[in-house]
Design a protein around this motif. Sequence first.
Motif, short mmCIF file in Angstrom:
data_model
loop_
_atom_site.label_atom_id
_atom_site.label_comp_id
_atom_site.label_asym_id
_atom_site.label_seq_id
_atom_site.Cartn_x
_atom_site.Cartn_y
_atom_site.Cartn_z
N GLU A 110 -14.13 -7.98 7.87
CA GLU A 110 -12.95 -8.72 8.28
C GLU A 110 -13.06 -9.14 9.75
O GLU A 110 -12.72 -10.27 10.12
N TYR A 148 -23.83 3.49 -0.71
CA TYR A 148 -23.41 3.61 -2.09
C TYR A 148 -24.08 2.84 -3.15
O TYR A 148 -23.44 2.12 -3.86
N SER A 189 -10.71 -0.12 -2.31
CA SER A 189 -12.16 0.03 -2.31
C SER A 189 -12.56 1.38 -2.92
O SER A 189 -13.47 1.46 -3.73
N LYS A 204 -1.66 -9.15 4.55
CA LYS A 204 -1.36 -8.00 3.70
C LYS A 204 -2.15 -8.01 2.39
O LYS A 204 -1.78 -7.33 1.45
N TRP A 232 -18.45 -9.16 0.72
CA TRP A 232 -17.15 -8.51 0.94
C TRP A 232 -16.08 -9.50 1.41
O TRP A 232 -15.05 -9.12 1.95
N ALA A 290 -3.02 1.82 16.18
CA ALA A 290 -1.76 1.44 16.84
C ALA A 290 -2.03 0.41 17.93
O ALA A 290 -1.25 -0.53 18.12
N THR A 316 -7.81 6.13 -1.44
CA THR A 316 -6.71 5.53 -0.69
C THR A 316 -7.20 4.42 0.25
O THR A 316 -6.43 3.89 1.03
N ARG A 317 -8.49 4.14 0.20
CA ARG A 317 -9.06 3.20 1.16
C ARG A 317 -9.06 1.77 0.64
O ARG A 317 -9.50 1.51 -0.48
N LYS A 371 -1.11 4.35 -1.15
CA LYS A 371 -2.06 4.83 -0.14
C LYS A 371 -1.35 5.74 0.87
O LYS A 371 -1.78 6.85 1.14
N ARG A 373 0.81 -1.23 0.00
CA ARG A 373 0.00 0.00 0.00
C ARG A 373 0.85 1.28 0.00
O ARG A 373 0.48 2.28 0.62
N1 LIG Z 1 -15.04 -4.29 3.63
C1 LIG Z 1 -15.55 -3.06 3.50
N2 LIG Z 1 -15.95 -2.61 2.31
C2 LIG Z 1 -16.49 -1.37 2.22
C3 LIG Z 1 -16.62 -0.54 3.34
C4 LIG Z 1 -16.19 -1.05 4.58
O1 LIG Z 1 -16.29 -0.39 5.61
N3 LIG Z 1 -15.67 -2.30 4.63
N4 LIG Z 1 -17.16 0.71 3.24
C5 LIG Z 1 -17.48 1.27 1.95
C6 LIG Z 1 -16.37 2.18 1.55
N5 LIG Z 1 -15.14 1.46 1.57
C7 LIG Z 1 -14.19 1.58 2.56
C8 LIG Z 1 -13.13 0.71 2.50
C9 LIG Z 1 -12.11 0.79 3.42
C10 LIG Z 1 -12.15 1.74 4.42
C11 LIG Z 1 -11.03 1.89 5.37
O2 LIG Z 1 -11.06 2.77 6.19
N6 LIG Z 1 -9.96 1.10 5.27
C12 LIG Z 1 -8.79 1.31 6.04
C13 LIG Z 1 -8.21 -0.01 6.50
C14 LIG Z 1 -9.02 -0.56 7.64
C15 LIG Z 1 -8.31 -1.67 8.35
O3 LIG Z 1 -8.56 -2.82 8.12
N7 LIG Z 1 -7.40 -1.31 9.21
C16 LIG Z 1 -6.63 -2.27 9.97
C17 LIG Z 1 -5.19 -2.15 9.63
C18 LIG Z 1 -4.62 -0.85 10.05
C19 LIG Z 1 -3.25 -0.63 9.50
O4 LIG Z 1 -3.09 -0.16 8.40
N8 LIG Z 1 -2.24 -0.96 10.29
C20 LIG Z 1 -0.87 -0.67 9.95
C21 LIG Z 1 -0.20 -0.10 11.18
C22 LIG Z 1 -0.95 1.10 11.69
C23 LIG Z 1 -0.37 1.69 12.96
O5 LIG Z 1 0.56 1.13 13.57
O6 LIG Z 1 -0.87 2.76 13.34
C24 LIG Z 1 -0.22 -1.92 9.42
O7 LIG Z 1 -0.70 -3.02 9.68
O8 LIG Z 1 0.75 -1.76 8.67
C25 LIG Z 1 -6.85 -2.06 11.45
O9 LIG Z 1 -7.47 -1.06 11.81
O10 LIG Z 1 -6.39 -2.90 12.22
C26 LIG Z 1 -7.75 2.01 5.18
O11 LIG Z 1 -7.73 1.81 3.97
O12 LIG Z 1 -6.98 2.76 5.77
C27 LIG Z 1 -13.23 2.61 4.49
C28 LIG Z 1 -14.26 2.51 3.57
C29 LIG Z 1 -17.71 0.25 0.90
N9 LIG Z 1 -16.92 -0.93 1.03
#
Ligand SMILES: Nc1nc2c(c(=O)[nH]1)N[C@@H](CNc1ccc(C(=O)N[C@@H](CCC(=O)N[C@@H](CCC(=O)N[C@@H](CCC(=O)O)C(=O)O)C(=O)O)C(=O)O)cc1)CN2
Length: 760
Positions: free
Chosen positions: A493, A646, A512, A507, A562, A443, A515-516, A18, A15
């Motif tokens: 998830e 959506y 979606s 990973k 999903w 985090a 950047t998401r 992103k 990513r």
């Molecule tokens: N599955 C799904 N589809 C959907 C939606 C939805 O909510 N879910 N919403 C609509 C819009 N789509 C969306 C899709 C993604 C996100 C979103 O916010 N995604 C996040 C990722 C969310 C996630 O799974 N986060 C994980 C992983 C976080 C992460 O990146 N961790 C880092 C470390 C971060 C840190 O240390 O601070 C890493 O692992 O490298 C978590 O919270 O645990 C992003 O892209 O930023 C929002 C809307 C339609 N489709």
Amino acid sequence: MQTSIIGYPRVGTLRELKFATEKFFKQEISETQLQETGREIRRRQWQLQKASGLDFIPSNDFSFYDLMLDTAVLFNCIPKEYKKAGFTALDTYFAMARGYQGEKGDVKALAMKKWFNTNYHYIVPEVEDDTEISLTGTKPFTEYQEAAALGIQTKPVLIGPFTFLKLLRYKGRKNAAAIAPSLGAAYAAAVQKLQSLGATWIQLDEPYLVHDITGDDLQLLKNVYAPIFAAKSTGKLLLQTYFGDIRDCYKDLLQLPFDGIGVDFIEGKETQHTVFSCAFPKDKVLFAGLLNGKNIWRNHYPKTLEILQKLQAAGIPVVLNTSCSLLHVPYTLQHETKLDDSYKAHFAFAEEKLTELAELKSLSALSDPTKEPAYIANAALFTNRHDCVNEAVRQRLSTIRDSDFTRQPAFAERAACQKKAFRLPLFPTTTIGSFPQTADVKAARTARRKGEWTEREYIDFNRKKIADCLRLQEELGLDVLVHGEFERNDMVEYFGEHLKGFLFTEKAWVQSYGTRCVKPPIIWGDVSRRQAITVPWSTYAQSLTEHPLKGMLTGPVTILNWSFPREDISLKESTYQIALAIRDEVLDLEKNGIRIIQIDEAALREKLPLRKSDWFREYLDWAIPAFRLVHSGVRPETQIHTHMCYSEFTDIIHAIDQMDADVITFEASRSDLQILDSLLENKFQTAVGPGVYDIHSPRVPSVEEIKTAVHKMLAKIPAEKLWINPDCGLKTRGLAETSASLKNMVQAAREIRREQDAEK
Ligand SMILES: Nc1nc2c(c(=O)[nH]1)N[C@@H](CNc1ccc(C(=O)N[C@@H](CCC(=O)N[C@@H](CCC(=O)N[C@@H](CCC(=O)O)C(=O)O)C(=O)O)C(=O)O)cc1)CN2
Ligand SMILES: [Zn+2]
């Protein structure tokens, strides 16, 4: 035989794009640095594709946000308000995608919609009557030259003019037919330019053709393509379709001067029949989409080779292709360190699909491929799937009865009970569930995952978050509260991780929108619930407040849609299994004092067939019952909410009412509340919260703006059925803008209540 792909993911294997883009938004890196990240990603994947032996390597499949938006910018479809602000080109582009609020003005984002039957979302470009369509951008040309400079000949990819015309939003009086001539001319100029740079094949994506196509549609297609055909000289044109079959227009398309035609053998149920039903022109090539671009299971070589053989026997020149762009699958299995090899052997992400293409290419050249190790190993995968059957789940499913799909008593009687039980004000205010997933929340999850935090520490952290979130909601004056969903990485998830039968990845990100990204879990086997999932969080939250707290679940259709679904049992069967697991959770929440339960069906429409004739038989006839199965066991005074985002609902509004929820909230604000008319016309029974502001943009809506939206709603929806809420969850937003927006929302609700009182 040659091989091709339609497009590749672009967020970067880990990513990278992103993270760079989000830094650019926060002004932590410069445009030059962002551009460099883009270039690096493109270089790496072109070289990887080249090294795999792929013959047709796509270019211009990269995007900083979305390809529809890129196409709009390429052809000068930029609404005036974005031009007025005087941004740089890139800032204009991002302002169209995300809105802008700052020193240079205040503009809303363009609408965003689901891309056909996927979880990808595109930006809906707009044309005004004075929009002057012409070729003003350069992106496909610079990307083509960039690859050429690396010694790589690419096949530039453009969204085709017909699909573009069909998906545009027309703000003035001009319609598709009116702008077809200028759009056709602009595309012709782009084709000419690509040819002059040396492009030998140019791919025009026309997924819209897999819908039911009318004579008028076909005429529009011919009109818009006429200038393009006239511009064709040294280059060849590939008409690429995907996400279904093109039974209505295949024969007509064969008459047109395309050099290649790309069809989807995976989602196109009638593709084989259509292709073999008529002679194939000698001067064309069939790009046969035989590798699934959307799902992650290994291709079944024996089956694919059999179809290839049939095509060759029919004298059809074939290029082996994916069924759609690989945008919809993750990059690579390489970073999956926790999944056992016995599972991984069954999967192919984008990179592994390149290997499959190469293997199939060499196998197809042999007179007897069945003795080859690659063939034998592949065939064996389909006979040795382990631990995917759970007899108890099958047994339970076989005993469900018709009555299990119907909640008692009927809507009106329940509504009366609930009115008494909750005593909510007119226009109750609420949110859709999630609160900002701020850096500390992510985090914390990372620390827990890495074992740096104990389970206790993680729980305490989330409890503190819940307590803060409830205090905030009480201060803001909201009526129905939520716990904030801090414990969830993602609404699907998270459930995947807690249900038996699912596998999850580390990973395997898929874009979606913008950047998401999401990390869809994999449905490996029969699904069941191990233990209560959300009950401890919801009951803790309810213990902190007098207000009703909404328990928050994801519904079975959305969990299925999903996730990466199984291909060895029907979608219906998988969904019913999930429905029973979520039903248990609903009943546990109710037993533990949660009186309002929201079962999100955000993705209800996702797998709705693109052809209307298939809607009920193939989808709605089991998708709607699956939802009903989840909530039919609750008491009359328990209020069931659902949420959808959506999509266009107008055409399935009746089916949505049949879900028989008590309240539904949805996304309508970013598409100008177009849904309201159909709610009125169809005497929609369910109470509704159409979403008073767009949460996918960081803009803060003013009180006046929200009141205007509510007034629009009140013109079509009875006051006693209307809820006031944002249009989706708040997880992608920052805390400051969230509080400011919700404060305005509650204020708007109060003012509207006063207006209503004054009228009486
Ligand atoms: N599955 C799904 N589809 C959907 C939606 C939805 O909510 N879910 N919403 C609509 C819009 N789509 C969306 C899709 C993604 C996100 C979103 O916010 N995604 C996040 C990722 C969310 C996630 O799974 N986060 C994980 C992983 C976080 C992460 O990146 N961790 C880092 C470390 C971060 C840190 O240390 O601070 C890493 O692992 O490298 C978590 O919270 O645990 C992003 O892209 O930023 C929002 C809307 C339609 N489709
Ligand atoms: Zn939503």
